[in-house]
Design an enzyme around this catalytic site. Structure first.
Site, mmCIF file in Angstrom:
data_model
loop_
_atom_site.group_PDB
_atom_site.id
_atom_site.type_symbol
_atom_site.label_atom_id
_atom_site.label_comp_id
_atom_site.label_asym_id
_atom_site.label_seq_id
_atom_site.Cartn_x
_atom_site.Cartn_y
_atom_site.Cartn_z
ATOM 1 N N ARG A 1 35.870 45.522 7.383
ATOM 2 C CA ARG A 1 35.459 44.156 7.023
ATOM 3 C C ARG A 1 36.607 43.266 6.591
ATOM 4 O O ARG A 1 36.741 42.138 7.056
ATOM 5 C CB ARG A 1 34.448 44.195 5.868
ATOM 6 C CG ARG A 1 33.013 44.252 6.271
ATOM 7 C CD ARG A 1 32.229 44.951 5.191
ATOM 8 N NE ARG A 1 32.733 46.317 5.107
ATOM 9 C CZ ARG A 1 32.275 47.318 5.857
ATOM 10 N NH1 ARG A 1 31.277 47.120 6.655
ATOM 11 N NH2 ARG A 1 32.803 48.525 5.784
ATOM 12 N N THR A 2 37.432 43.754 5.673
ATOM 13 C CA THR A 2 38.460 42.867 5.105
ATOM 14 C C THR A 2 39.437 42.436 6.193
ATOM 15 O O THR A 2 39.736 41.244 6.330
ATOM 16 C CB THR A 2 39.201 43.584 3.955
ATOM 17 O OG1 THR A 2 38.226 44.053 3.031
ATOM 18 C CG2 THR A 2 40.158 42.651 3.245
ATOM 19 N N LYS B 1 59.106 56.043 10.272
ATOM 20 C CA LYS B 1 60.512 56.446 10.463
ATOM 21 C C LYS B 1 61.259 56.452 9.140
ATOM 22 O O LYS B 1 62.458 56.652 9.103
ATOM 23 C CB LYS B 1 61.218 55.464 11.412
ATOM 24 C CG LYS B 1 60.606 55.364 12.789
ATOM 25 C CD LYS B 1 61.472 54.443 13.637
ATOM 26 C CE LYS B 1 60.784 54.011 14.915
ATOM 27 N NZ LYS B 1 61.481 52.897 15.545
ATOM 28 N N ARG C 1 47.153 45.404 2.451
ATOM 29 C CA ARG C 1 46.374 46.475 1.793
ATOM 30 C C ARG C 1 47.265 47.706 1.705
ATOM 31 O O ARG C 1 47.884 48.103 2.699
ATOM 32 C CB ARG C 1 45.108 46.802 2.589
ATOM 33 C CG ARG C 1 44.404 48.046 2.055
ATOM 34 C CD ARG C 1 43.031 48.239 2.626
ATOM 35 N NE ARG C 1 42.096 47.278 2.090
ATOM 36 C CZ ARG C 1 40.781 47.305 2.312
ATOM 37 N NH1 ARG C 1 40.259 48.253 3.075
ATOM 38 N NH2 ARG C 1 39.991 46.388 1.787
ATOM 39 N N HIS D 1 40.978 43.783 -5.834
ATOM 40 C CA HIS D 1 40.607 43.330 -4.493
ATOM 41 C C HIS D 1 40.079 41.900 -4.652
ATOM 42 O O HIS D 1 38.880 41.649 -4.586
ATOM 43 C CB HIS D 1 39.534 44.265 -3.927
ATOM 44 C CG HIS D 1 39.303 44.159 -2.455
ATOM 45 N ND1 HIS D 1 39.698 43.066 -1.697
ATOM 46 C CD2 HIS D 1 38.684 45.010 -1.590
ATOM 47 C CE1 HIS D 1 39.333 43.270 -0.441
ATOM 48 N NE2 HIS D 1 38.725 44.440 -0.343
HETATM 49 C C1 NCD Z 1 36.035 48.142 -0.443
HETATM 50 C C2 NCD Z 1 37.512 48.504 -0.633
HETATM 51 O O1 NCD Z 1 38.244 48.685 0.336
HETATM 52 O O2 NCD Z 1 37.882 48.555 -1.797
HETATM 53 N N1 NCD Z 1 35.726 47.778 0.878
HETATM 54 C C3 NCD Z 1 35.922 46.479 1.254
HETATM 55 O O3 NCD Z 1 37.021 45.975 1.275
HETATM 56 N N2 NCD Z 1 34.847 45.762 1.559
HETATM 57 C C4 NCD Z 1 35.089 49.129 -1.018
HETATM 58 C C5 NCD Z 1 35.175 50.567 -0.574
HETATM 59 O O4 NCD Z 1 36.016 50.957 0.234
HETATM 60 O O5 NCD Z 1 34.326 51.325 -1.046
#
Ligand code: NCD
Length: 317
Positions: free
Chosen positions: A67-68, A97, A118, A146
């Protein structure tokens, strides 16, 4: 949406050129600004002028994401910008590497106007923001924060609940490792100060002290409980137990099925309760309740697109 309305809101943009690392950066004025921009974009289903034409967003994902990453990429495309996606198989990049994190960021900064990051380490987004000349947007730093998820969660609550009332909000599940609830609890404390927060988790997965300190600093009304009684809540925010953060998988096995929402559970809930989840779910919510109007988790995903458009527009304008 009128171009004029967007441009009028952007005139008071407080985020131009800034990295988004933590929700602690947002005061009520910034939230109010972002919410107006988000609301305008949502009102027009995200159709927009190509404000970001010629701009490049790098999506650098060292951890899995559906999703993100997809929603940042879709948001940038909708704004007419372009994307360098390093979202899968980081093992095929130069990191495998032995390239340092710093060199990776400085390299990608040469090609990008913004980097969405991320990374499994808490504090990594802050570290990247300190070395990068272009804004970094934290898309999850390990067990840290997040912020874009928490903003879309907050805006979903603001869209779906009666804010005249003192909201009764339950955060349920893995409050220890779940970065979305770390950011969301902080935002609720500062933006919805009249709310009452119930933190529901097995004791092994309690909310970390540094977030509890924030709640106390804001004089948030809260309680911590182990057993979940869904009756009286306006918002029930479920989370996945974060298997990948456990060093001892026996411990994970003990807590993985602690809470589950089923048809029986929702029959006890308020008629206008809002059931949320950042997703992915792995058993916390039975799909049989997806068609119940109280199930808001896929609406959250949609709201995430508009929120991320608002963030990119702001940071890049
Ligand atoms: C979350 C995350 O990555 O922290 N997912 C997201 O970004 N919607 C929650 C999760 O992974 O449980």
């Amino acid at each position: 949406m009128s171009k004029k309305q967007i441009e009028k809101i952007l005139k008071r943009n407080p985020l131009g050129g800034h990295s988004i690392v933590s929700v602690s950066q947002f005061d009520n004025e910034i939230i109010e600004y972002l919410y107006s921009l988000y609301t305008l974009l949502k009102g027009n289903n995200g159709e927009s002028k190509r404000y970001m034409k010629g701009k490049m967003m790098t999506a650098l994902f060292f951890e899995p994401s559906t999703r993100t990453s997809a929603s940042f990429i879709a948001a940038m495309n909708k704004l007419g910008g372009s994307v360098v996606p390093i979202t899968q198989g980081v093992e095929y990049s130069s990191i495998s590497k032995g390239e340092s994190f710093e060199d990776t960021i400085v390299t990608l900064e040469q090609l990008s106007d913004v980097i969405v990051l991320r990374h499994p380490e808490m504090g990594s987004a802050k570290k990247a923001a300190e070395i990068s000349m272009v804004p970094i947007i934290n898309a999850g730093d390990g067990v840290g924060e997040h912020p874009s998820q928490a903003l879309l969660d907050l805006f979903t609550i603001m869209d779906e609940c009666d804010l005249e009332k003192d909201l009764n909000i339950a955060l349920v599940g893995d409050l220890r490792f779940g970065r979305t609830v770390h950011s969301l609890a902080k935002l609720i404390a500062s933006v919805l100060p009249k709310s009452r927060l119930t933190l529901v988790s097995p004791s092994m997965l309690n909310m970390p002290d540094y977030i509890m300190d924030e709640l106390r600093r804001h004089s948030t009304r809260y309680s911590e409980v182990i057993s979940f009684n869904p009756e009286n809540f306006d918002v029930v925010y479920m989370t996945r137990v974060q298997k990948e953060r456990f060093t001892d998988l026996n411990e994970y096995e003990q807590v993985k099925d602690s809470y589950r929402i089923t048809k029986d559970t929702i029959s006890l809930m308020k008629d206008n309760a809002v059931i949320m989840h950042p997703l992915p779910r792995v058993g916390e919510i039975d799909p049989e309740i997806d068609s119940d109007p109280r199930a808001a988790y896929f609406r959250q995903v949609k709201n995430g697109l508009f929120l991320r458009m608002a963030l990119l527009l702001s940071v890049l304008s």
